[in-house]
Design an enzyme around this catalytic site. Structure first.
Site, PDB file in Angstrom:
ATOM      1  N   HIS A  42      42.602  41.835  32.781  1.00  0.00           N
ATOM      2  CA  HIS A  42      43.126  40.486  32.530  1.00  0.00           C
ATOM      3  C   HIS A  42      44.349  40.639  31.636  1.00  0.00           C
ATOM      4  O   HIS A  42      44.301  41.354  30.631  1.00  0.00           O
ATOM      5  CB  HIS A  42      42.058  39.632  31.840  1.00  0.00           C
ATOM      6  CG  HIS A  42      42.373  38.166  31.870  1.00  0.00           C
ATOM      7  ND1 HIS A  42      43.411  37.627  31.156  1.00  0.00           N
ATOM      8  CD2 HIS A  42      41.789  37.137  32.530  1.00  0.00           C
ATOM      9  CE1 HIS A  42      43.457  36.311  31.384  1.00  0.00           C
ATOM     10  NE2 HIS A  42      42.481  35.993  32.216  1.00  0.00           N
ATOM     11  N   GLU A  72      45.803  28.028  38.016  1.00  0.00           N
ATOM     12  CA  GLU A  72      45.786  29.378  37.429  1.00  0.00           C
ATOM     13  C   GLU A  72      46.670  30.300  38.257  1.00  0.00           C
ATOM     14  O   GLU A  72      47.154  29.905  39.331  1.00  0.00           O
ATOM     15  CB  GLU A  72      44.347  29.910  37.343  1.00  0.00           C
ATOM     16  CG  GLU A  72      43.529  29.162  36.291  1.00  0.00           C
ATOM     17  CD  GLU A  72      42.125  29.698  36.078  1.00  0.00           C
ATOM     18  OE1 GLU A  72      41.877  30.871  36.407  1.00  0.00           O
ATOM     19  OE2 GLU A  72      41.288  28.932  35.597  1.00  0.00           O
ATOM     20  N   ARG A  86      47.285  38.584  38.704  1.00  0.00           N
ATOM     21  CA  ARG A  86      46.921  39.326  37.481  1.00  0.00           C
ATOM     22  C   ARG A  86      47.352  40.781  37.485  1.00  0.00           C
ATOM     23  O   ARG A  86      47.723  41.316  36.443  1.00  0.00           O
ATOM     24  CB  ARG A  86      45.406  39.281  37.304  1.00  0.00           C
ATOM     25  CG  ARG A  86      44.978  37.980  36.780  1.00  0.00           C
ATOM     26  CD  ARG A  86      43.533  37.987  36.413  1.00  0.00           C
ATOM     27  NE  ARG A  86      43.198  36.604  36.151  1.00  0.00           N
ATOM     28  CZ  ARG A  86      41.981  36.112  36.138  1.00  0.00           C
ATOM     29  NH1 ARG A  86      40.962  36.914  36.352  1.00  0.00           N
ATOM     30  NH2 ARG A  86      41.776  34.850  35.900  1.00  0.00           N
ATOM     31  N   HIS A 141      38.478  43.418  32.711  1.00  0.00           N
ATOM     32  CA  HIS A 141      37.943  42.054  32.837  1.00  0.00           C
ATOM     33  C   HIS A 141      36.932  41.893  33.969  1.00  0.00           C
ATOM     34  O   HIS A 141      35.873  41.313  33.767  1.00  0.00           O
ATOM     35  CB  HIS A 141      39.124  41.116  33.060  1.00  0.00           C
ATOM     36  CG  HIS A 141      38.770  39.672  33.179  1.00  0.00           C
ATOM     37  ND1 HIS A 141      38.164  38.963  32.163  1.00  0.00           N
ATOM     38  CD2 HIS A 141      38.941  38.776  34.199  1.00  0.00           C
ATOM     39  CE1 HIS A 141      37.984  37.712  32.539  1.00  0.00           C
ATOM     40  NE2 HIS A 141      38.420  37.569  33.765  1.00  0.00           N
ATOM     41  N   ARG A 158      41.311  40.275  42.432  1.00  0.00           N
ATOM     42  CA  ARG A 158      40.656  38.968  42.578  1.00  0.00           C
ATOM     43  C   ARG A 158      41.570  37.815  42.159  1.00  0.00           C
ATOM     44  O   ARG A 158      42.249  37.874  41.138  1.00  0.00           O
ATOM     45  CB  ARG A 158      39.389  38.925  41.724  1.00  0.00           C
ATOM     46  CG  ARG A 158      38.735  37.559  41.696  1.00  0.00           C
ATOM     47  CD  ARG A 158      37.435  37.596  40.948  1.00  0.00           C
ATOM     48  NE  ARG A 158      37.581  37.854  39.542  1.00  0.00           N
ATOM     49  CZ  ARG A 158      37.850  36.935  38.616  1.00  0.00           C
ATOM     50  NH1 ARG A 158      38.056  35.676  38.970  1.00  0.00           N
ATOM     51  NH2 ARG A 158      37.926  37.255  37.347  1.00  0.00           N
TER      52      ARG A 158
HETATM   53  C1  SIN Z   1      40.455  33.003  32.790  1.00  0.00           C
HETATM   54  O1  SIN Z   1      40.065  31.940  32.311  1.00  0.00           O
HETATM   55  O2  SIN Z   1      41.612  33.412  32.684  1.00  0.00           O
HETATM   56  C2  SIN Z   1      39.478  33.852  33.508  1.00  0.00           C
HETATM   57  C3  SIN Z   1      39.069  33.222  34.762  1.00  0.00           C
HETATM   58  C4  SIN Z   1      38.750  34.272  35.768  1.00  0.00           C
HETATM   59  O3  SIN Z   1      38.555  35.437  35.426  1.00  0.00           O
HETATM   60  O4  SIN Z   1      38.743  33.938  36.955  1.00  0.00           O
END
Ligand code: SIN
Length: 529
Positions: A236, A115, A282, A343, A378
């Site tokens: 997000h 991610e 993010r 988010h 975060r």
């Molecule tokens: C996501 O799946 O993008 C959210 C995961 C997160 O907020 O850490």
């Protein structure tokens, strides 16, 4: 008048942190879990990505620590980051022991997703519905445990404070509204644990479910607990943009698998904002999208998965694939329309390494807590990790909690409150707060916008206070009261930060100050009901 209910531990909230705490604490005491709606109505249940932990042979604790610190933009507490990262593999093991299913690769090893802002594959997951799977297993275990009593449809009203009885400001339970019967119960406990999740509903556009109204922060603040870093709300970058979609997240894991962000004209724009491109942190991606949308006047940008193997996309993201298809979007053939939305709350109620707040007897775990892990932004999938780590630690710490309570506990009094004949006030105020928070306290802020927000929230809070005194409480009214207080705390925290860092970006102070400092906010004139 009903006698107070007595328990060892009162848990408010039923997501990953609340239920993991309940299960561990139930090994040494009686636990009551009070939750506003059904047990599964939590932010956890909506989490798609997974749990970040160092499990790959090419990964190290130091790498995960460094990625977390980099995302946090200089504001993480390194000691807490190291603690969480080191506890990670153990907490993944506990999830497996609880019966949580986690995806495996062809060799039978845990499948590790990638991610944004991670430099290694380290996110354990179950398809694209990891939170739902964790929630399922935790509920099954909690329902079987003889020491756990579950109270669904119970809204916490206020925490019980010894200060109201002339003592130190210790907490010994809560008033809780049974929204089915209208009765307000008094629940006394040796330790009261807030696991109430986040506050995404403070903004009109959010990835969060309706329950995310900042209740824990509001209640803790009202009895004098220190709160911090509330200006750092994570937006997000990719929430589905469609009139029928509601709040539907498009997981960052899609970008982890190779999805790229494009403008409506098809231009891949993220490379000009960060060398990490679509996989930047993010805060960077959300701000870039905001800028592109303001520049073009478009409603959304697009997440392009069309260059990836369609079979992989369908099997790795079955939930997202089906949901988009039901809205006429085949994500293997066309871009997914997305926009940023509120988010995750990086700040919250200040705690120590074991979830203890600054109020004796009161603990906070999960998203409502401000532990120092996330800093100014975060890192993806560190939130479920934090929920597990701190609930495990808090469950150990509460064993030592002494019993503190007055000899005579005052039960709830509704005073002269009558049934409301003006419930429209609640929905109008709620809507107004969420709209101006989006416009004035969103991704890009300024002194002028924050001042406008401050003026509006003061007027609305006066109206809500009046309404709260005059009319009998309902779940909606309690949520509005909490939402308005949390909005006020966010605005005040944002006004005090005279720099841009991580998720807090202001046109008036675009640079970072040399010293990274947490913000702190606390009620100083004694507890308020
Ligand atoms: C996501 O799946 O993008 C959210 C995961 C997160 O907020 O850490």
């Amino acid at each position: 008048m009903a006698e107070p209910l007595e328990t060892d531990y009162l848990v408010i909230g039923s997501g990953i942190a609340g239920l993991n705490f309940a299960l561990l604490a139930a090994e040494h005491g009686r636990v009551v879990v009070a939750t506003k709606k059904k047990l599964a109505d939590t932010n956890t249940n909506w989490a798609q990505g997974g749990v970040a932990a160092v499990l790959a042979p090419d990964d190290t604790f130091e790498r995960h620590v460094q990625d977390t610190l980099n995302a946090g933009d200089g504001l993480c507490d390194r000691r807490i980051v190291e603690m969480c990262v080191q506890d990670g593999p153990h907490e993944v093991e506990r999830l497996l022991q609880l019966g949580v299913r986690l995806a495996r690769n062809d060799h039978g090893d845990l499948d590790l997703g990638m991610e944004g802002a991670h430099t290694r594959h380290r996110v354990v997951h179950w398809e694209d519905v990891t939170g739902r799977e964790i929630q399922r297993a935790l509920i099954a275990a909690a329902m079987r445990h003889p020491n756990i009593t579950v109270l669904e449809h119970h809204y916490a009203v206020d925490l019980l404070s010894m200060a109201k009885y002339g003592g130190d400001p210790a907490c010994f339970g809560a008033y809780v509204l049974d929204s089915k019967s209208g009765e307000v119960k008094t629940i006394c406990a040796r330790a009261t644990v807030l696991a109430t999740g986040g506050a995404g509903k403070v903004w009109i556009y959010t990835s969060n479910p309706d329950v995310a109204t900042g209740d824990g922060v509001a209640m803790a603040y009202r009895i004098g607990a220190a709160c911090g870093d509330l200006e750092f709300m994570q937006f997000h970058p990719t929430v589905l943009y469609h009139p029928m979609a509601g709040s539907f997240l498009i997981s960052e894991a899609l970008r982890g698998e190779g999805g790229v962000l494009r403008t409506a004209r098809g231009d891949e724009f993220m490379q000009s904002y960060s060398p990490m491109g679509s996989l930047a942190a993010r805060d960077v991606v959300a701000r870039a999208i905001d800028k592109e949308l303001k520049k073009s006047g478009d409603d959304c940008v697009y997440l392009d998965m069309t260059r990836l193997d369609p079979a992989m996309v369908r099997s790795r993201f079955p939930n997202i694939y089906e949901r988009c298809l039901s809205l006429g979007i085949d994500i293997t053939k066309q871009g997914i329309p997305v926009v940023p939305a509120a988010h995750f709350m990086c700040g919250g109620i200040k705690t120590d390494d074991h979830g203890a707040t600054t109020i004796p007897g009161l603990y906070a775990i999960g998203e409502c807590a401000f532990t120092g892990l996330h800093g100014a932004n975060r890192l993806a999938s560190n939130s479920l990790l934090e929920g597990m780590v701190f609930s495990t630690r808090a469950a150990r710490a509460v064993q030592e909690a002494p019993s503190r309570r007055p000899s005579q506990v005052a039960t709830w009094s509704a005073g002269n409150a009558t049934d409301s004949n003006d419930a429209i006030v609640v929905s109008l105020n709620w809507d107004e707060i969420r709209r101006f928070m989006w416009s004035y306290v969103g991704i890009v802020r300024s002194d002028k916008r924050l001042e406008r927000a401050r003026r509006r929230i003061e007027i609305l809070r006066d109206e809500i206070r009046e309404y709260y005194i005059d009319f009998k409480i309902t779940g909606d009214l309690l949520e509005l009261r909490n939402l308005a207080l949390v909005a006020h705390l966010i605005i005040e925290s944002a006004r005090r930060r005279k720099e841009s860092r991580g998720l807090h970006y202001t046109l008036d102070y675009p640079e970072k100050l040399p010293d990274a400092r947490h913000s702190e906010i606390q009620l100083t004139d004694g507890p308020r009901g």
